[in-house]
Design an enzyme around this catalytic site. Structure first.
Site, PDB file in Angstrom:
ATOM      1  N   LYS A  98       0.868  -1.176   0.000  1.00 35.51           N
ATOM      2  CA  LYS A  98       0.000   0.000   0.000  1.00 35.51           C
ATOM      3  C   LYS A  98       0.905   1.225   0.000  1.00 35.51           C
ATOM      4  O   LYS A  98       1.653   1.466   0.943  1.00 35.51           O
ATOM      5  CB  LYS A  98      -0.899   0.016   1.234  1.00 35.51           C
ATOM      6  CG  LYS A  98      -1.731   1.302   1.357  1.00 35.51           C
ATOM      7  CD  LYS A  98      -2.459   1.368   2.676  1.00 35.51           C
ATOM      8  CE  LYS A  98      -3.034   2.766   2.894  1.00 35.51           C
ATOM      9  NZ  LYS A  98      -3.644   2.913   4.235  1.00 35.51           N
ATOM     10  N   GLY A 159      -7.884   8.689  10.548  1.00 35.61           N
ATOM     11  CA  GLY A 159      -8.140   8.620  11.973  1.00 35.61           C
ATOM     12  C   GLY A 159      -9.160   9.605  12.505  1.00 35.61           C
ATOM     13  O   GLY A 159      -9.398   9.672  13.713  1.00 35.61           O
ATOM     14  N   GLY A 186     -10.702   7.490   7.645  1.00 35.25           N
ATOM     15  CA  GLY A 186     -11.795   8.335   8.090  1.00 35.25           C
ATOM     16  C   GLY A 186     -13.081   7.619   8.464  1.00 35.25           C
ATOM     17  O   GLY A 186     -14.021   8.234   8.966  1.00 35.25           O
ATOM     18  N   ASN A 207      -8.807   0.951  10.504  1.00 37.46           N
ATOM     19  CA  ASN A 207      -8.009   0.567  11.659  1.00 37.46           C
ATOM     20  C   ASN A 207      -8.549   1.229  12.920  1.00 37.46           C
ATOM     21  O   ASN A 207      -9.080   0.588  13.814  1.00 37.46           O
ATOM     22  CB  ASN A 207      -6.547   0.930  11.427  1.00 37.46           C
ATOM     23  CG  ASN A 207      -5.606   0.395  12.494  1.00 37.46           C
ATOM     24  OD1 ASN A 207      -4.400   0.487  12.353  1.00 37.46           O
ATOM     25  ND2 ASN A 207      -6.104  -0.167  13.587  1.00 37.46           N
ATOM     26  N   THR A 208      -8.448   2.572  12.971  1.00 31.68           N
ATOM     27  CA  THR A 208      -8.807   3.304  14.188  1.00 31.68           C
ATOM     28  C   THR A 208     -10.246   3.056  14.613  1.00 31.68           C
ATOM     29  O   THR A 208     -10.534   2.967  15.809  1.00 31.68           O
ATOM     30  CB  THR A 208      -8.578   4.813  13.978  1.00 31.68           C
ATOM     31  OG1 THR A 208      -7.237   5.024  13.542  1.00 31.68           O
ATOM     32  CG2 THR A 208      -8.809   5.584  15.265  1.00 31.68           C
TER      33      THR A 208
END
Length: 256
Positions: A98, A159, A186, A207-208
């Site tokens: 990535k 995030g 986001g 992820n977050t």
């Protein structure tokens, strides 16, 4: 559902999950398993992949079950991103990468010029390239023309949890793309993930939203179901929106 194809690989799951920010390795492992993801992403820069004595974010996971997607987060230019990709490849982790080259420290938005440069270089070296971009319609098209295997436009700043702030541009990117479009960055809640899939995205990377949730395992499960639901809804084809009401019951065959 139709399988997701990236390069030469095929996947049942359309959820890609990050491995950072979890409260513990145990929580990370449980969240990953609950997600049923097949692709795990991690930052090359944050791992000492050549020292067995160093903590390893992936050590609690059975890596035979997953395709690994190293990312070049932290790179400020194409040269740094290419170096990170080569390190990941040299470690034997995967030939997928990535590409992420940040151009603005405040917004963490990608540098389009260095991103393009790194992507083209890594393509020439035989990598399967998934490129993180802003929701720039023209840039996404140019990256596709250069041969990247997937484009990864952000829904909103990394995030931030703001969800999709520009659905119009995401829709334009998706409609014009003949390669997978993975919505990345986001996403804050399952409704954001479902909406991305309803717009026609091929997958979601997050992820977050999971790692930072009060209960990462439950949130991982919720994201999995939201992405499945959104994709099924997209494939089924929603009804047209109308200005006025339409009767649900037919007007013929009524009892007098």
């Amino acid at each position: 559902m139709i399988m997701l194809k990236i390069g030469a690989k095929h996947f049942h799951s359309r959820l890609m999950l990050g491995t950072g920010k979890y409260p513990s390795f145990k929580m990370q492992k449980e969240a990953v398993e609950a997600s049923e993801t097949e692709i795990l992403t991690f930052t090359v820069r944050r791992m000492n992949i050549f020292d067995a004595d160093e903590p390893n974010l992936l050590e609690a996971l059975d890596l035979e079950k997953y395709s690994l997607l190293p990312n070049t987060a932290g790179a400020k230019n194409a040269e740094e991103a290419v170096r990170m990709a080569r390190l990941a490849y040299a470690s034997g982790l995967c030939d997928m990468i990535k590409v992420e080259v940040i151009g603005c420290d405040k917004t963490l938005l990608p540098d389009p010029f260095e991103t393009m440069k790194a992507s083209v270089q890594l393509l020439s070296e035989g990598f399967t390239v998934l490129t993180y971009t802003s929701d720039d319609v023209v840039l996404a098209k140019r990256l596709e023309e250069e041969g990247v295997h997937a484009v990864m436009p952000g829904a909103s700043p990394i995030g931030s949890g703001q969800g999709i702030i520009n659905p119009g541009n995401l829709q334009f990117i998706i409609e014009q793309s003949e390669i997978p479009v993975i919505v990345d960055a986001g996403i804050g809640s399952p409704k954001d993930a479902a909406w991305a899939m309803e717009l026609g995205a091929d997958g979601v990377l997050l992820n977050t939203a999971v790692a930072g949730a009060d209960d990462p395992v439950k949130m991982s499960e919720a994201m999995k179901l939201a992405i499945r639901s959104g994709r099924l809804g997209y494939e089924a084809g929603r009804i047209k929106q109308k200005t006025y009401a339409t009767k649900s019951s037919p007007e013929y065959g009524m009892i007098e």
